[in-house]
Design an enzyme around this catalytic site. Structure first.
Site, PDB file in Angstrom:
ATOM      1  N   ASN A   1     -10.168  -0.316  -0.165  1.00  0.00           N
ATOM      2  CA  ASN A   1      -9.169  -0.454   0.900  1.00  0.00           C
ATOM      3  C   ASN A   1      -9.799  -0.297   2.276  1.00  0.00           C
ATOM      4  OD1 ASN A   1      -7.418  -0.429  -1.247  1.00  0.00           O
ATOM      5  ND2 ASN A   1      -6.186   1.272  -0.513  1.00  0.00           N
TER       6      ASN A   1
ATOM      7  N   HIS B   1      -9.886   4.529  -1.636  1.00  0.00           N
ATOM      8  CA  HIS B   1      -9.120   4.632  -0.377  1.00  0.00           C
ATOM      9  C   HIS B   1     -10.011   5.253   0.682  1.00  0.00           C
ATOM     10  CE1 HIS B   1      -4.860   3.778  -1.644  1.00  0.00           C
ATOM     11  NE2 HIS B   1      -5.536   3.698  -2.778  1.00  0.00           N
ATOM     12  N   GLY B   2      -9.637   5.080   1.941  1.00  0.00           N
ATOM     13  CA  GLY B   2     -10.412   5.688   3.024  1.00  0.00           C
ATOM     14  C   GLY B   2     -11.767   5.027   3.167  1.00  0.00           C
TER      15      GLY B   2
ATOM     16  N   ASP C   1       3.057   5.835  -4.553  1.00  0.00           N
ATOM     17  CA  ASP C   1       2.308   7.037  -4.178  1.00  0.00           C
ATOM     18  C   ASP C   1       3.234   8.239  -4.303  1.00  0.00           C
ATOM     19  OD1 ASP C   1       0.984   9.140  -3.093  1.00  0.00           O
ATOM     20  OD2 ASP C   1       0.456   8.157  -1.208  1.00  0.00           O
TER      21      ASP C   1
ATOM     22  N   THR D   1     -12.920   2.990   5.559  1.00  0.00           N
ATOM     23  CA  THR D   1     -13.493   2.851   6.904  1.00  0.00           C
ATOM     24  C   THR D   1     -14.478   3.965   7.215  1.00  0.00           C
ATOM     25  OG1 THR D   1     -11.522   1.729   7.704  1.00  0.00           O
ATOM     26  CG2 THR D   1     -12.933   2.752   9.373  1.00  0.00           C
TER      27      THR D   1
ATOM     28  N   ASP E   1       0.853  -1.189   0.000  1.00  0.00           N
ATOM     29  CA  ASP E   1       0.000   0.000   0.000  1.00  0.00           C
ATOM     30  C   ASP E   1       0.899   1.252   0.000  1.00  0.00           C
ATOM     31  OD1 ASP E   1      -2.429   1.338   0.129  1.00  0.00           O
ATOM     32  OD2 ASP E   1      -2.744   1.016   2.277  1.00  0.00           O
TER      33      ASP E   1
HETATM   34 ZN    ZN Z   1      -4.944   4.896   1.061  1.00  0.00          ZN
END
Ligand code: ZN
Length: 284
Positions: free
Chosen positions: A230, A208-209, A104, A211, A82
């Site tokens: 993710n 992403h993010g 990234d 949660t 990641d």
């Molecule tokens: Zn991420």
């Protein structure tokens, strides 16, 4: 079963209108929980390692745990690095046996990001290793990198198209308004931007993010082209809370294996809920 090519998994997910869950492991116990959850539901799955986790344990320890677990598994599993800003660590993971990496370089200028991401693709693809690249800044904390809300910017669709044409990533992470960590308010997801980027680039999108997003938000993002979701923060909570809750309920016992088993169950339960939500159950 050997590790699976992530592009193959994500292309099938995109075609099938579901997403593959990408879960961050922390140690052997959590990696085992991810795989058992996927096997119970017959789902393809992505095990992710943060750069911080790789540095903590060392790449050789992690690859040996994952290889051992994957050897007897019956579902497709990819091992993905990641958010990584360090090309040296990416090279190390590719050489160690990761089947996928994320470069990234989103904090760099557009041209620098494009060139560095392209370089990683050129290094990874001949080894059958897939690459995820990011454009725009995703708000929150990831691996001790804090992006404040005022510094976050969404990915520009025109730039995203050029980026994907020149970099040819297997998976693309444009900033679309989600955040790492715990949401303080209602996230504003730029659905129109997501739709335009997903349809015009044709590349499976990574969300992403994950949660804390509402079920309907996941479903809408998946319908618009997110093929990889993710989940990290939720599992960090399950990992610690599962351990602590068991010990609090049996605080004279001091039997480590029972505590570890309770932690395993908590992490696995979280993953099962997510796999069902993302629609990947039964797709292995
Ligand atoms: Zn991420």
């Amino acid at each position: 079963m050997p590790l699976e090519n992530m592009k193959k998994m994500l292309d099938a997910a995109k075609r099938g209108g579901y997403a593959v869950g990408a879960f961050n492991m922390l140690d052997y116990n959590s990696a085992k929980a991810i795989i058992e959850a996927a096997e119970d539901l017959k789902a393809p799955v992505i095990i992710q390692t943060s750069a911080k986790t790789v540095i903590f344990w060392g790449s050789s320890a992690i690859i040996s745990w994952v290889r051992e677990l994957v050897r007897s598994s019956t579902v497709p599993i990819a091992l993905h690095l990641d958010h990584c800003k360090d090309v040296q660590l990416i090279t190390e993971c590719i050489e160690a046996g990761w089947s996928s990496v994320m470069i990234d370089a989103s904090s760099k200028s557009f041209e620098e990001n494009l060139n560095l991401s392209r370089r990683v693709v050129e290094m990874a693809h001949p080894k059958n290793v897939t690459v995820e690249a990011e454009l725009g800044a995703i708000v929150g904390v990831e691996d001790e990198i804090h992006i404040k809300e005022q510094d976050a910017h969404l990915a520009d669709p025109q730039q995203a198209i050029r980026f994907c044409e020149e970099v040819e990533p297997d998976c693309f992470a444009p900033a679309i308004g989600t955040a790492h960590g715990i949401y303080k308010g209602e996230p504003k997801i730029a659905y129109d931007r997501l739709e335009e980027i997903a349809s015009k680039t044709g590349v499976p999108i990574a969300l992403h993010g994950g949660t804390g997003l509402a079920d309907e938000v996941f479903k809408k993002c998946i319908a618009l082209g997110c093929a990889k979701v993710n989940i990290s923060t939720q599992l960090k909570y399950a990992f610690i809370d599962g351990f602590v809750a068991y010990h609090n309920a049996h605080n004279t016992q001091y039997d480590p294996l029972k505590v570890i088993a309770a932690q395993f169950d908590a992490v696995k339960a979280g993953i099962i809920g997510n796999i069902k939500l993302f629609g990947s159950a039964g797709k292995a």
